[in-house]
Design a protein around this motif. Structure first.
Motif, PDB file in Angstrom:
ATOM      1  N   TYR A  99     -13.655  12.644  10.542  1.00  0.00           N
ATOM      2  CA  TYR A  99     -12.769  12.316   9.420  1.00  0.00           C
ATOM      3  C   TYR A  99     -11.428  11.749   9.880  1.00  0.00           C
ATOM      4  CZ  TYR A  99     -16.267  14.546   6.529  1.00  0.00           C
ATOM      5  OH  TYR A  99     -17.452  14.846   5.905  1.00  0.00           O
ATOM      6  N   ALA A 100     -10.926  12.218  11.045  1.00  0.00           N
ATOM      7  CA  ALA A 100      -9.661  11.677  11.584  1.00  0.00           C
ATOM      8  C   ALA A 100      -9.835  10.207  11.942  1.00  0.00           C
ATOM      9  CB  ALA A 100      -9.230  12.470  12.810  1.00  0.00           C
ATOM     10  N   CYS A 101     -11.021   9.850  12.438  1.00  0.00           N
ATOM     11  CA  CYS A 101     -11.314   8.462  12.802  1.00  0.00           C
ATOM     12  C   CYS A 101     -11.250   7.548  11.574  1.00  0.00           C
ATOM     13  CB  CYS A 101     -12.694   8.381  13.453  1.00  0.00           C
ATOM     14  SG  CYS A 101     -13.109   6.750  14.089  1.00  0.00           S
ATOM     15  N   PHE A 102     -11.869   7.982  10.471  1.00  0.00           N
ATOM     16  CA  PHE A 102     -11.884   7.143   9.269  1.00  0.00           C
ATOM     17  C   PHE A 102     -10.532   7.145   8.549  1.00  0.00           C
ATOM     18  CE2 PHE A 102     -16.408   7.933  10.032  1.00  0.00           C
ATOM     19  CZ  PHE A 102     -16.798   6.611  10.182  1.00  0.00           C
ATOM     20  N   LEU A 103      -9.766   8.220   8.735  1.00  0.00           N
ATOM     21  CA  LEU A 103      -8.408   8.244   8.195  1.00  0.00           C
ATOM     22  C   LEU A 103      -7.536   7.241   8.954  1.00  0.00           C
ATOM     23  CD1 LEU A 103      -6.237   9.501   6.313  1.00  0.00           C
ATOM     24  CD2 LEU A 103      -5.812  11.202   8.104  1.00  0.00           C
ATOM     25  N   GLN A 104      -7.671   7.232  10.292  1.00  0.00           N
ATOM     26  CA  GLN A 104      -6.925   6.258  11.102  1.00  0.00           C
ATOM     27  C   GLN A 104      -7.320   4.832  10.709  1.00  0.00           C
ATOM     28  OE1 GLN A 104      -7.874   5.174  15.231  1.00  0.00           O
ATOM     29  NE2 GLN A 104      -5.865   5.954  15.843  1.00  0.00           N
ATOM     30  N   MET A 105      -8.621   4.603  10.524  1.00  0.00           N
ATOM     31  CA  MET A 105      -9.121   3.282  10.117  1.00  0.00           C
ATOM     32  C   MET A 105      -8.480   2.834   8.807  1.00  0.00           C
ATOM     33  SD  MET A 105     -13.041   2.191   9.197  1.00  0.00           S
ATOM     34  CE  MET A 105     -13.749   2.775  10.731  1.00  0.00           C
ATOM     35  N   TYR A 106      -8.419   3.765   7.837  1.00  0.00           N
ATOM     36  CA  TYR A 106      -7.849   3.437   6.531  1.00  0.00           C
ATOM     37  C   TYR A 106      -6.359   3.121   6.635  1.00  0.00           C
ATOM     38  CZ  TYR A 106      -6.187   3.790   1.759  1.00  0.00           C
ATOM     39  OH  TYR A 106      -5.576   3.516   0.562  1.00  0.00           O
ATOM     40  N   ILE A 107      -5.604   3.966   7.352  1.00  0.00           N
ATOM     41  CA  ILE A 107      -4.154   3.755   7.474  1.00  0.00           C
ATOM     42  C   ILE A 107      -3.861   2.417   8.154  1.00  0.00           C
ATOM     43  CG2 ILE A 107      -2.023   4.603   8.560  1.00  0.00           C
ATOM     44  CD1 ILE A 107      -3.123   7.468   8.113  1.00  0.00           C
ATOM     45  N   MET A 108      -4.608   2.102   9.223  1.00  0.00           N
ATOM     46  CA  MET A 108      -4.375   0.829   9.931  1.00  0.00           C
ATOM     47  C   MET A 108      -4.602  -0.369   9.015  1.00  0.00           C
ATOM     48  SD  MET A 108      -5.857   1.292  13.801  1.00  0.00           S
ATOM     49  CE  MET A 108      -7.533   1.536  13.273  1.00  0.00           C
ATOM     50  N   ASN A 109      -5.733  -0.381   8.324  1.00  0.00           N
ATOM     51  CA  ASN A 109      -6.046  -1.503   7.433  1.00  0.00           C
ATOM     52  C   ASN A 109      -5.066  -1.589   6.271  1.00  0.00           C
ATOM     53  OD1 ASN A 109      -8.730  -2.999   8.123  1.00  0.00           O
ATOM     54  ND2 ASN A 109      -9.131  -0.871   8.585  1.00  0.00           N
ATOM     55  N   CYS A 110      -4.777  -0.440   5.667  1.00  0.00           N
ATOM     56  CA  CYS A 110      -3.908  -0.392   4.495  1.00  0.00           C
ATOM     57  C   CYS A 110      -2.477  -0.793   4.834  1.00  0.00           C
ATOM     58  CB  CYS A 110      -3.936   1.013   3.897  1.00  0.00           C
ATOM     59  SG  CYS A 110      -2.900   1.197   2.436  1.00  0.00           S
ATOM     60  N   PHE A 111      -1.926  -0.232   5.908  1.00  0.00           N
ATOM     61  CA  PHE A 111      -0.516  -0.467   6.237  1.00  0.00           C
ATOM     62  C   PHE A 111      -0.270  -1.851   6.837  1.00  0.00           C
ATOM     63  CE2 PHE A 111      -0.159   3.816   5.028  1.00  0.00           C
ATOM     64  CZ  PHE A 111       1.177   4.138   4.891  1.00  0.00           C
ATOM     65  N   LEU A 112      -1.254  -2.405   7.555  1.00  0.00           N
ATOM     66  CA  LEU A 112      -1.109  -3.789   8.033  1.00  0.00           C
ATOM     67  C   LEU A 112      -1.095  -4.754   6.852  1.00  0.00           C
ATOM     68  CD1 LEU A 112      -3.292  -4.077  11.268  1.00  0.00           C
ATOM     69  CD2 LEU A 112      -0.850  -4.499  11.079  1.00  0.00           C
ATOM     70  N   ALA A 113      -1.948  -4.497   5.856  1.00  0.00           N
ATOM     71  CA  ALA A 113      -1.964  -5.320   4.641  1.00  0.00           C
ATOM     72  C   ALA A 113      -0.656  -5.153   3.867  1.00  0.00           C
ATOM     73  CB  ALA A 113      -3.155  -4.941   3.771  1.00  0.00           C
ATOM     74  N   MET A 114      -0.111  -3.910   3.826  1.00  0.00           N
ATOM     75  CA  MET A 114       1.177  -3.661   3.165  1.00  0.00           C
ATOM     76  C   MET A 114       2.307  -4.426   3.865  1.00  0.00           C
ATOM     77  SD  MET A 114       1.714   0.240   2.033  1.00  0.00           S
ATOM     78  CE  MET A 114       0.408   1.283   1.482  1.00  0.00           C
ATOM     79  N   GLU A 115       2.240  -4.458   5.208  1.00  0.00           N
ATOM     80  CA  GLU A 115       3.272  -5.162   5.976  1.00  0.00           C
ATOM     81  C   GLU A 115       3.242  -6.658   5.673  1.00  0.00           C
ATOM     82  OE1 GLU A 115       4.405  -5.267  10.667  1.00  0.00           O
ATOM     83  OE2 GLU A 115       4.228  -3.343   9.662  1.00  0.00           O
ATOM     84  N   SER A 116       2.040  -7.214   5.634  1.00  0.00           N
ATOM     85  CA  SER A 116       1.873  -8.630   5.296  1.00  0.00           C
ATOM     86  C   SER A 116       2.431  -8.921   3.904  1.00  0.00           C
ATOM     87  CB  SER A 116       0.386  -8.992   5.366  1.00  0.00           C
ATOM     88  OG  SER A 116       0.152 -10.264   4.830  1.00  0.00           O
ATOM     89  N   CYS A 117       2.139  -8.018   2.953  1.00  0.00           N
ATOM     90  CA  CYS A 117       2.605  -8.155   1.569  1.00  0.00           C
ATOM     91  C   CYS A 117       4.141  -8.065   1.487  1.00  0.00           C
ATOM     92  CB  CYS A 117       1.967  -7.060   0.719  1.00  0.00           C
ATOM     93  SG  CYS A 117       2.074  -7.348  -1.053  1.00  0.00           S
ATOM     94  N   THR A 118       4.732  -7.186   2.312  1.00  0.00           N
ATOM     95  CA  THR A 118       6.194  -7.039   2.351  1.00  0.00           C
ATOM     96  C   THR A 118       6.840  -8.316   2.865  1.00  0.00           C
ATOM     97  OG1 THR A 118       5.916  -4.670   2.768  1.00  0.00           O
ATOM     98  CG2 THR A 118       8.096  -5.592   3.201  1.00  0.00           C
ATOM     99  N   PHE A 119       6.244  -8.931   3.894  1.00  0.00           N
ATOM    100  CA  PHE A 119       6.752 -10.216   4.395  1.00  0.00           C
ATOM    101  C   PHE A 119       6.734 -11.273   3.292  1.00  0.00           C
ATOM    102  CE2 PHE A 119       5.642  -8.904   8.922  1.00  0.00           C
ATOM    103  CZ  PHE A 119       6.962  -8.862   9.335  1.00  0.00           C
ATOM    104  N   MET A 120       5.675 -11.246   2.481  1.00  0.00           N
ATOM    105  CA  MET A 120       5.550 -12.211   1.380  1.00  0.00           C
ATOM    106  C   MET A 120       6.668 -12.009   0.352  1.00  0.00           C
ATOM    107  SD  MET A 120       4.147 -12.397  -1.994  1.00  0.00           S
ATOM    108  CE  MET A 120       2.817 -11.214  -2.113  1.00  0.00           C
ATOM    109  N   VAL A 121       6.952 -10.741  -0.003  1.00  0.00           N
ATOM    110  CA  VAL A 121       8.031 -10.433  -0.959  1.00  0.00           C
ATOM    111  C   VAL A 121       9.385 -10.834  -0.372  1.00  0.00           C
ATOM    112  CG1 VAL A 121       9.215  -8.586  -2.243  1.00  0.00           C
ATOM    113  CG2 VAL A 121       6.726  -8.564  -2.062  1.00  0.00           C
ATOM    114  N   MET A 122       9.569 -10.597   0.935  1.00  0.00           N
ATOM    115  CA  MET A 122      10.818 -10.981   1.606  1.00  0.00           C
ATOM    116  C   MET A 122      10.994 -12.504   1.627  1.00  0.00           C
ATOM    117  SD  MET A 122      10.745  -8.222   4.741  1.00  0.00           S
ATOM    118  CE  MET A 122      12.327  -8.509   5.505  1.00  0.00           C
ATOM    119  N   ALA A 123       9.885 -13.221   1.760  1.00  0.00           N
ATOM    120  CA  ALA A 123       9.943 -14.695   1.727  1.00  0.00           C
ATOM    121  C   ALA A 123      10.380 -15.168   0.337  1.00  0.00           C
ATOM    122  CB  ALA A 123       8.583 -15.281   2.089  1.00  0.00           C
TER     123      ALA A 123
END
Length: 315
Positions: A99-123
């Motif tokens: 379960y820790a493995c799939f939690l890490q997988m989710y956080i990585m995918n989710c937060f990288l997408a959030m970071e990309s989205c934040t860059f878009m809002v900043m632009a």
């Protein structure tokens, strides 16, 4: 864990082993030093930036609130990935629970997408600041930041949920050695005895839809900014306008370049060492995080002054 008839969860696998850079233990140790320095730099620099923005009243503006969101995302991404990688290098702690493995997988995918989205809002923030300066205070308000934060959270939390769910529902048949330092979706799915076509398609379509749409909107914003800047007639106006966007553009460049190189190494993976995509994947979680606050701190006068005032108060 009990096995279900439909193969929902395999009874044979309760944990995984992260197997990375096994060809050279000395290389692991030598790489761990710069990696740990980058990690502590990322934690320290983002921490200082967040405290400065929080304590300095002059920085209580939408642009700096967006920067705070970026710093928080960087901290979470770093904490999700780097301590585990260092634990593997230093203490051979390769085991990670199912379960820790799939939690890490989710956080990585989710937060990288959030970071990309934040860059878009900043632009978009920079686009309004340069192309519509008189309307900026009425458009980019605290309420706008709250709505943007809700959008960043909702879009990415919901759209990335299927990634770990699809992977966790596969049957693993006792295979548990992941050839990676982190629980990347395809590295984990590859161990399954099931067909992983749906996983691959969702990862590919999801990544290009989320990150691709963000990059297109960022590119569009900067095209419009550049067009508006080149029309400016006042002396020094072009330099000032470009300076306000410079920091943001540098950060997007860091984020996109490592991502692009990572994608290209996967495309030509037969021609490069299998360790290269793994290395780039790890570095993508720490290099932008370490550089983001430094670039803003060095290039933004208000932040630099805020940090100096806090240091003086501290002394």
């Amino acid at each position: 864990m009990t096995a279900h008839q439909n193969g929902t969860i395999s009874s044979e696998v309760s944990d995984f082993l992260l197997n990375c850079f096994v060809r050279s233990h000395t290389w692991q140790l030598s790489f761990s030093l710069p990696l740990s320095l980058l990690f502590f730099l990322a934690m320290g620099a983002n921490g200082v930036l967040l405290i400065t923005i929080w304590l300095e009243a002059s920085l209580h503006e939408p642009m700096y609130y967006l920067l705070s969101i970026l710093s928080l995302l960087d901290i979470v991404l770093c904490l999700t990935v780097i301590p585990k990688v260092l634990a593997i290098f230093w203490f051979e702690l390769k085991s990670i629970s199912f379960y820790a493995c799939f939690l890490q997988m989710y956080i990585m995918n989710c937060f990288l997408a959030m970071e990309s989205c934040t860059f878009m809002v900043m632009a978009y923030d920079r686009y309004v600041a340069i192309c519509h300066p008189l309307r900026y205070p009425s458009i980019i308000t605290d309420q706008f930041v709250v709505k943007a934060a809700i959008f960043i959270l909702a879009r990415n939390v919901i759209s990335t949920v299927p990634i770990p769910i699809l992977s966790s529902r596969l049957h693993y048949c006792g295979r548990k050695v992941i050839e990676n330092c982190i629980c990347a979706n395809m590295s984990v799915s590859r161990l399954s005895c099931n067909d992983v076509t749906i996983n691959r398609l969702y990862q590919f379509a999801g990544s290009w839809t989320l990150l691709g749409s963000d990059l297109i909107l960022i590119f569009l914003s900067y095209t419009l900014i550049l067009r508006a800047v080149l029309r400016l007639k006042a002396e020094g106006a072009v330099a000032k306008a470009l300076s306000t966007c410079g920091s943001h553009f540098i950060l997007i460049l860091f984020f996109s370049t490592i991502l692009l190189v990572f994608v290209l190494t996967h495309v030509v993976k037969k021609k490069v060492s299998p360790d290269v995509p793994v290395l780039l994947n790890v570095l993508h979680h720490v290099i932008p995080a370490a550089l983001n606050p430094i670039v803003y701190g060095v290039r933004t006068q208000e932040i630099k002054q805020g940090i100096q005032r806090l240091l003086k108060k501290g002394w």
